[in-house]
Structure formats: structure tokens, C-alpha cells
Design a protein around this motif. Structure first.
Motif, PDB file in Angstrom:
ATOM      1  N   LEU A  68       0.828  -1.212   0.000  1.00 44.59           N
ATOM      2  CA  LEU A  68       0.000   0.000   0.000  1.00 44.59           C
ATOM      3  C   LEU A  68       0.861   1.261   0.000  1.00 44.59           C
ATOM      4  CD1 LEU A  68      -3.095  -0.374   2.380  1.00 44.59           C
ATOM      5  CD2 LEU A  68      -3.067   0.248  -0.039  1.00 44.59           C
ATOM      6  N   VAL A  69       1.945   1.243   0.748  1.00 44.01           N
ATOM      7  CA  VAL A  69       2.856   2.396   0.765  1.00 44.01           C
ATOM      8  C   VAL A  69       3.468   2.595  -0.621  1.00 44.01           C
ATOM      9  CG1 VAL A  69       5.053   3.260   1.700  1.00 44.01           C
ATOM     10  CG2 VAL A  69       3.331   2.271   3.234  1.00 44.01           C
ATOM     11  N   SER A  70       3.906   1.520  -1.241  1.00 44.46           N
ATOM     12  CA  SER A  70       4.481   1.613  -2.582  1.00 44.46           C
ATOM     13  C   SER A  70       3.453   2.108  -3.593  1.00 44.46           C
ATOM     14  CB  SER A  70       5.012   0.240  -3.003  1.00 44.46           C
ATOM     15  OG  SER A  70       5.468   0.266  -4.332  1.00 44.46           O
ATOM     16  N   MET A  71       2.241   1.581  -3.540  1.00 44.98           N
ATOM     17  CA  MET A  71       1.181   2.025  -4.443  1.00 44.98           C
ATOM     18  C   MET A  71       0.864   3.506  -4.230  1.00 44.98           C
ATOM     19  SD  MET A  71      -1.370  -1.273  -4.168  1.00 44.98           S
ATOM     20  CE  MET A  71      -2.647  -0.590  -5.203  1.00 44.98           C
ATOM     21  N   THR A  72       0.868   3.915  -2.982  1.00 43.02           N
ATOM     22  CA  THR A  72       0.578   5.314  -2.659  1.00 43.02           C
ATOM     23  C   THR A  72       1.592   6.233  -3.311  1.00 43.02           C
ATOM     24  OG1 THR A  72      -0.523   4.729  -0.585  1.00 43.02           O
ATOM     25  CG2 THR A  72       0.387   6.960  -0.753  1.00 43.02           C
ATOM     26  N   HIS A  93     -12.001  -4.518   2.825  1.00 43.50           N
ATOM     27  CA  HIS A  93     -10.759  -4.929   2.155  1.00 43.50           C
ATOM     28  C   HIS A  93     -10.885  -6.255   1.402  1.00 43.50           C
ATOM     29  CE1 HIS A  93      -9.996  -7.484   5.740  1.00 43.50           C
ATOM     30  NE2 HIS A  93      -9.264  -8.203   4.900  1.00 43.50           N
ATOM     31  N   MET A  94     -11.913  -7.031   1.664  1.00 46.70           N
ATOM     32  CA  MET A  94     -12.101  -8.308   0.964  1.00 46.70           C
ATOM     33  C   MET A  94     -12.669  -8.111  -0.441  1.00 46.70           C
ATOM     34  SD  MET A  94     -10.937 -10.761   2.768  1.00 46.70           S
ATOM     35  CE  MET A  94     -11.675 -12.177   1.999  1.00 46.70           C
ATOM     36  N   GLY A  95     -13.100  -6.910  -0.766  1.00 45.91           N
ATOM     37  CA  GLY A  95     -13.613  -6.631  -2.100  1.00 45.91           C
ATOM     38  C   GLY A  95     -14.764  -7.541  -2.469  1.00 45.91           C
ATOM     39  N   VAL A 117     -10.359   2.084  -0.860  1.00 45.93           N
ATOM     40  CA  VAL A 117     -10.888   0.744  -0.573  1.00 45.93           C
ATOM     41  C   VAL A 117     -10.426  -0.213  -1.669  1.00 45.93           C
ATOM     42  CG1 VAL A 117     -13.005  -0.651  -0.487  1.00 45.93           C
ATOM     43  CG2 VAL A 117     -12.889   1.512   0.765  1.00 45.93           C
ATOM     44  N   LEU A 118     -10.525   0.234  -2.909  1.00 50.97           N
ATOM     45  CA  LEU A 118     -10.114  -0.606  -4.042  1.00 50.97           C
ATOM     46  C   LEU A 118      -8.621  -0.916  -3.977  1.00 50.97           C
ATOM     47  CD1 LEU A 118     -10.735  -1.993  -6.735  1.00 50.97           C
ATOM     48  CD2 LEU A 118     -10.307   0.212  -7.846  1.00 50.97           C
ATOM     49  N   TRP A 119      -7.813   0.072  -3.639  1.00 46.46           N
ATOM     50  CA  TRP A 119      -6.356  -0.132  -3.585  1.00 46.46           C
ATOM     51  C   TRP A 119      -5.972  -1.005  -2.393  1.00 46.46           C
ATOM     52  CZ3 TRP A 119      -5.751   0.472  -8.197  1.00 46.46           C
ATOM     53  CH2 TRP A 119      -6.282   1.553  -8.904  1.00 46.46           C
ATOM     54  N   THR A 120      -6.723  -0.904  -1.301  1.00 44.87           N
ATOM     55  CA  THR A 120      -6.490  -1.780  -0.151  1.00 44.87           C
ATOM     56  C   THR A 120      -6.745  -3.233  -0.551  1.00 44.87           C
ATOM     57  OG1 THR A 120      -7.089  -0.025   1.408  1.00 44.87           O
ATOM     58  CG2 THR A 120      -7.206  -2.303   2.218  1.00 44.87           C
ATOM     59  N   LEU A 168     -11.424   3.006   8.532  1.00 46.07           N
ATOM     60  CA  LEU A 168     -12.469   2.090   8.956  1.00 46.07           C
ATOM     61  C   LEU A 168     -13.121   1.398   7.757  1.00 46.07           C
ATOM     62  CD1 LEU A 168     -14.202   1.023  11.343  1.00 46.07           C
ATOM     63  CD2 LEU A 168     -15.724   2.953  10.913  1.00 46.07           C
ATOM     64  N   ILE A 169     -13.453   2.167   6.736  1.00 49.22           N
ATOM     65  CA  ILE A 169     -14.120   1.611   5.562  1.00 49.22           C
ATOM     66  C   ILE A 169     -13.151   0.753   4.740  1.00 49.22           C
ATOM     67  CG2 ILE A 169     -15.352   2.180   3.427  1.00 49.22           C
ATOM     68  CD1 ILE A 169     -16.953   2.569   6.064  1.00 49.22           C
ATOM     69  N   CYS A 170     -11.892   1.173   4.633  1.00 44.81           N
ATOM     70  CA  CYS A 170     -10.903   0.352   3.913  1.00 44.81           C
ATOM     71  C   CYS A 170     -10.721  -0.999   4.593  1.00 44.81           C
ATOM     72  CB  CYS A 170      -9.567   1.078   3.823  1.00 44.81           C
ATOM     73  SG  CYS A 170      -9.524   2.401   2.589  1.00 44.81           S
ATOM     74  N   ILE A 171     -10.667  -1.006   5.917  1.00 48.00           N
ATOM     75  CA  ILE A 171     -10.524  -2.265   6.654  1.00 48.00           C
ATOM     76  C   ILE A 171     -11.802  -3.086   6.518  1.00 48.00           C
ATOM     77  CG2 ILE A 171     -10.358  -3.247   8.979  1.00 48.00           C
ATOM     78  CD1 ILE A 171      -8.338  -0.877   9.552  1.00 48.00           C
TER      79      ILE A 171
END
Length: 175
Positions: free
Chosen positions: A60-64, A136-138, A159-162, A130-133
Motif C-alpha cells: 500500500l505504501v508503494s502504491m501510494t 478490504h475483501m472486495g 478501498v479498491l487499492w487496499t 475504517l471503511i478500507c478495513i
């Protein structure tokens, strides 16, 4: 294979004080650094939960950085990555053969929602975290949740990137 002490040292080096002390002590108490990530899939070994979560956080850090993602707070990729699967701290036990099996006697069920509930007992999360967690299962949530997932992604695109970071870590990298 890394030891519990190696994982704790790596965690403290990566997150510093991003995770509140109360949450860190809860992680130690819940054996977060020794729990498996699953019984039969990625990370089905002692410490697999931490290894998977570390990889999701670093992805996630790299994608960011590469995609110039915007977060409500800069620490969010670390917080979400390391804690998205917190629900798994009590999800598996070892049978007599030493294999991990699902623990059907946990008080809370679920995945993203269970992680969010456990985390909110110990720390403050932004709405985005909160929403990303939670989501996260998409699409693995099941088709009955797709409308909710779509709404969550529209409001919080991360959320999508998570979910993507989680899938990349588990299905591509094998963590």
C-alpha cells in the motif's frame, strides 16, 4: 523463518509511533506476531498473519507513492495494511497434528467488520481507514454486498487499492 522477536523489531522500525501504545500492547497480548494468516492458504504458519500484514502495508505504501494516492492521513497505508486482518488473531487453533484449523468458538464472527470492531476498542480510526478495513475483501464479500462495496469505493477510492494490495500480497507474492 523470522522469529517473534524479529517481527516485533521490524514492526517497531516500520511504524514507529503510528500505532498507539495501547494497540501495540493489545497486539502482543493477542499473539498477533505469532498467529497464522490462514489454516490452508497464504501464511498458514506461526507469524504468517504478521508477514502477510507487513507485505500488505508495504504494498500500500508503494502504491501510494507510485500512484500518488491521497489519504485522509499519511499513516493510513501503514495502519490499514498492518491491521486489516486483525480479526485473525483468534481465528485459528492447532490440532494434535500441529495443523491450523478454524476456531469455531470465537465471540465475534466476520472478517473486515470483526477487524474494525476489535481495532475500535483500542484506537481511533479515520472514516477512510475504517471503511478500507471493513471492505478490504472486495468482491470476496459475496454478491449480496456488491452494492455496499461499490458505494464504499465511490466514497473512499482507497478501498479498491487496499483490496488490490491484499490480493497482490496473498495471491501474487504468496504472503
Amino acid at each position: 523463518m523470522r522469529t517473534k522477536a524479529d517481527r516485533i523489531k521490524a514492526f517497531r522500525n516500520i511504524v514507529g509511533k503510528m500505532i498507539p501504545d495501547g494497540m501495540y500492547w493489545r497486539m502482543l497480548q493477542d499473539d498477533y506476531f505469532e498467529a497464522p494468516a490462514s489454516a490452508t492458504h497464504h501464511g498458514n504458519f506461526p507469524g504468517g498473519l504478521y508477514d502477510h500484514s507487513e507485505m500488505v502495508a508495504l504494498t500500500l505504501v508503494s502504491m501510494t507513492k507510485r500512484m500518488e494516492l491521497k489519504w485522509d492521513r499519511p499513516e493510513s497505508p501503514y495502519i490499514i495494511g498492518f491491521l486489516h486482518d486483525y480479526c485473525k488473531v483468534d481465528q485459528y487453533t492447532q490440532n494434535e497434528q500441529g495443523e491450523y484449523v478454524y476456531n469455531g468458538e470465537t465471540l465475534l464472527r466476520g472478517h473486515g467488520d470483526k477487524s474494525a470492531i476489535l481495532l475500535l476498542k483500542e484506537m481511533r480510526l479515520t472514516d477512510e481507514e475504517l471503511i478500507c478495513i471493513r471492505y478490504h475483501m472486495g468482491a470476496y464479500e459475496g454478491s449480496e454486498m456488491w452494492d455496499n462495496l461499490g458505494t464504499a469505493i465511490k466514497k473512499y477510492p482507497n478501498v479498491l487499492w487496499t483490496h488490490t494490495a491484499d490480493m497482490y500480497a496473498s495471491h501474487i507474492l504468496g504472503f
